[in-house]
Scaffold this active site. Structure first.
Site, PDB file in Angstrom:
ATOM      1  N   CYS A  15      -9.223  -1.709  24.587  1.00 41.73           N
ATOM      2  CA  CYS A  15      -8.897  -2.794  25.516  1.00 41.73           C
ATOM      3  C   CYS A  15      -7.515  -3.285  25.103  1.00 41.73           C
ATOM      4  CB  CYS A  15      -9.939  -3.909  25.391  1.00 41.73           C
ATOM      5  SG  CYS A  15      -9.523  -5.404  26.311  1.00 41.73           S
ATOM      6  N   CYS A  56       2.162 -15.704  16.538  1.00 36.82           N
ATOM      7  CA  CYS A  56       2.248 -15.420  17.981  1.00 36.82           C
ATOM      8  C   CYS A  56       2.602 -16.725  18.731  1.00 36.82           C
ATOM      9  CB  CYS A  56       0.928 -14.857  18.492  1.00 36.82           C
ATOM     10  SG  CYS A  56       0.331 -13.475  17.480  1.00 36.82           S
ATOM     11  N   CYS A  61     -17.632 -10.095  24.373  1.00 32.40           N
ATOM     12  CA  CYS A  61     -16.447  -9.900  23.529  1.00 32.40           C
ATOM     13  C   CYS A  61     -16.412 -10.998  22.471  1.00 32.40           C
ATOM     14  CB  CYS A  61     -15.183  -9.989  24.378  1.00 32.40           C
ATOM     15  SG  CYS A  61     -15.226  -8.920  25.819  1.00 32.40           S
ATOM     16  N   CYS A  67     -17.463  -5.814  22.465  1.00 30.35           N
ATOM     17  CA  CYS A  67     -16.025  -5.702  22.251  1.00 30.35           C
ATOM     18  C   CYS A  67     -15.669  -6.705  21.157  1.00 30.35           C
ATOM     19  CB  CYS A  67     -15.280  -6.051  23.540  1.00 30.35           C
ATOM     20  SG  CYS A  67     -13.476  -6.014  23.354  1.00 30.35           S
ATOM     21  N   ARG A  97      -8.108  -6.260  33.971  1.00 34.79           N
ATOM     22  CA  ARG A  97      -8.770  -7.564  33.874  1.00 34.79           C
ATOM     23  C   ARG A  97      -7.816  -8.713  34.176  1.00 34.79           C
ATOM     24  NH1 ARG A  97     -11.423  -7.805  28.757  1.00 34.79           N
ATOM     25  NH2 ARG A  97     -12.986  -6.592  29.830  1.00 34.79           N
ATOM     26  N   CYS A 119       0.102 -18.801  20.842  1.00 34.15           N
ATOM     27  CA  CYS A 119      -1.297 -18.951  20.415  1.00 34.15           C
ATOM     28  C   CYS A 119      -1.595 -20.267  19.709  1.00 34.15           C
ATOM     29  CB  CYS A 119      -1.667 -17.790  19.502  1.00 34.15           C
ATOM     30  SG  CYS A 119      -3.395 -17.888  18.980  1.00 34.15           S
ATOM     31  N   CYS A 145      -5.035 -18.971  11.742  1.00 38.80           N
ATOM     32  CA  CYS A 145      -4.525 -17.594  11.669  1.00 38.80           C
ATOM     33  C   CYS A 145      -3.109 -17.601  11.061  1.00 38.80           C
ATOM     34  CB  CYS A 145      -4.491 -16.983  13.063  1.00 38.80           C
ATOM     35  SG  CYS A 145      -3.914 -15.270  13.027  1.00 38.80           S
TER      36      CYS A 145
HETATM   37  S1  SF4 Z   1      -3.007 -14.214  18.928  1.00 34.58           S
HETATM   38 FE1  SF4 Z   1      -3.470 -16.029  17.663  1.00 34.58          FE
HETATM   39  S2  SF4 Z   1      -5.346 -15.478  16.578  1.00 34.58           S
HETATM   40 FE2  SF4 Z   1      -4.451 -13.559  17.345  1.00 34.58          FE
HETATM   41  S3  SF4 Z   1      -3.154 -12.810  15.707  1.00 34.58           S
HETATM   42 FE3  SF4 Z   1      -1.809 -14.053  17.017  1.00 34.58          FE
HETATM   43  S4  SF4 Z   1      -1.896 -16.116  16.077  1.00 34.58           S
HETATM   44 FE4  SF4 Z   1      -3.627 -14.952  15.243  1.00 34.58          FE
END
Ligand code: SF4
Length: 331
Positions: free
Chosen positions: A205, A74, A114, A145, A277, A77, A70
């Protein structure tokens, strides 16, 4: 019913427990967090029981249909391409594989399936494939979802046409702390996607993550923002950070578990009709901690050994827990 004030943890004569309000102030939410623990739990239980059978838990299963690689950053993540976490980038899963997983989830007692894809936003050709998955999973009698990143208005409408029930897009944290966690898109981008989803008629959600090094005021800010959306999210996942080696949040000091329970209770009281949740982080919680979360008004869990790429309690452990608590899966 009108909502309770935080004074002494008692409901006043003018405001009773459990009204659906969208004008929660930060001060009011901060006052909830500051309540003596027994008073907070009492309010949360009172509100919970006004809308739900407190012995029932909705069960969802989450499948990563497109893992890793990705472009977003984040900080929590393991799927971000910016961090070396050992998660390999994979292609979008084939339709037949997804449907097989959905069937297994249904057989294991899930009522909602999901599907998560690690994208900044879906390309239109990928969206067509996801829509086929939504149609197939729905045909099995499961709620659907998806979480695919940012959406345009036409993409949200396309998903609605495929029959999608819920779209997950978390606010993650307070507006003030957000920039410490994600720099590749703004809080407003998130709010825009949420309003496209809502306008398309898809259930929302949306929740957040705690234990990321945020302040108590940030937890207040996150709940106050969610609770003052024009319509409350139908599902509000509250996640405890799962620290993953290689991500910037690895080694962050751990949150007091009771502050996590307080966050659940504040979500329950301020969003009385929503499913709250108990989401990521359950693997590291003992049964007693999870029981406290249910007492605080959590009424939904993810079932299955994995949450995207991080571990989740095995279905057997959840069954034992439900039996110990005399609770059961929601129909
Ligand atoms: S949480 Fe992870 S998968 Fe989702 S947008 Fe952020 S970096 Fe990408």
């Amino acid at each position: 019913m009108t909502a309770g004030t935080a004074e002494n943890g008692r409901f006043t004569s003018t405001k009773l427990a459990g009204a659906v309000r969208h004008d929660w102030t930060r001060d009011e939410v901060a006052a909830l967090f500051a309540l003596p623990f027994p008073d907070l739990i009492y309010q949360a239980q009172t509100v919970h029981r006004a809308y739900f059978d407190a012995t029932q838990v909705q069960v969802s299963t989450l499948l990563s249909i497109k893992t890793g690689g990705c472009p977003e950053d984040c900080a929590y993540c393991p799927q971000s391409a910016k961090y070396d976490t050992g998660v390999k980038a994979e292609k979008l899963m084939a339709l037949d594989v997804v449907l097989k997983e959905a069937k297994a989830a249904k057989d294991a007692g899930a009522s909602r399936f999901c599907m998560g894809a690690a994208w900044r936003n879906p390309k239109d050709r990928d969206l067509d494939k996801v829509c086929a998955m939504v149609e197939g999973v729905r045909a099995m009698g499961l709620e659907t979802c998806v979480t695919l990143g940012m959406l345009t208005k036409p993409q949200a409408e396309r998903l609605k046409d495929s029959g999608l029930d819920y779209y997950n897009h978390n606010l993650d944290t307070s507006p003030e702390f957000y920039g410490d966690i994600i720099t590749t898109r703004t809080y407003q981008d998130r709010l825009d996607t949420l309003s496209h989803v809502r306008d398309a008629g898809i259930n929302v959600c949306c929740g957040g993550i705690v234990g990321m090094g945020e302040s108590a005021d940030d937890r207040v800010g996150m709940i106050a923002t969610l609770a003052s959306l024009p319509a409350h999210p139908e599902s509000v996942p509250i996640n405890m950070l799962v620290q993953v080696e290689g991500t910037p949040l690895m080694g962050e000091s751990k949150l007091d578990p009771l502050d996590f329970v307080r966050t659940i209770a504040a979500a329950r009281i301020t969003m009385p009709r929503s499913m709250v949740r108990l989401s990521a982080g359950r693997e590291d919680m003992n049964d007693e901690m999870q029981a406290l979360c249910f007492l605080a008004g959590a009424n939904s869990i993810f079932y299955g050994p994995k949450l995207l790429t991080t571990p989740n309690p095995a279905a057997d452990r959840d069954r034992v827990l439900m039996n110990r608590l005399g609770m059961r899966a929601m129909d």
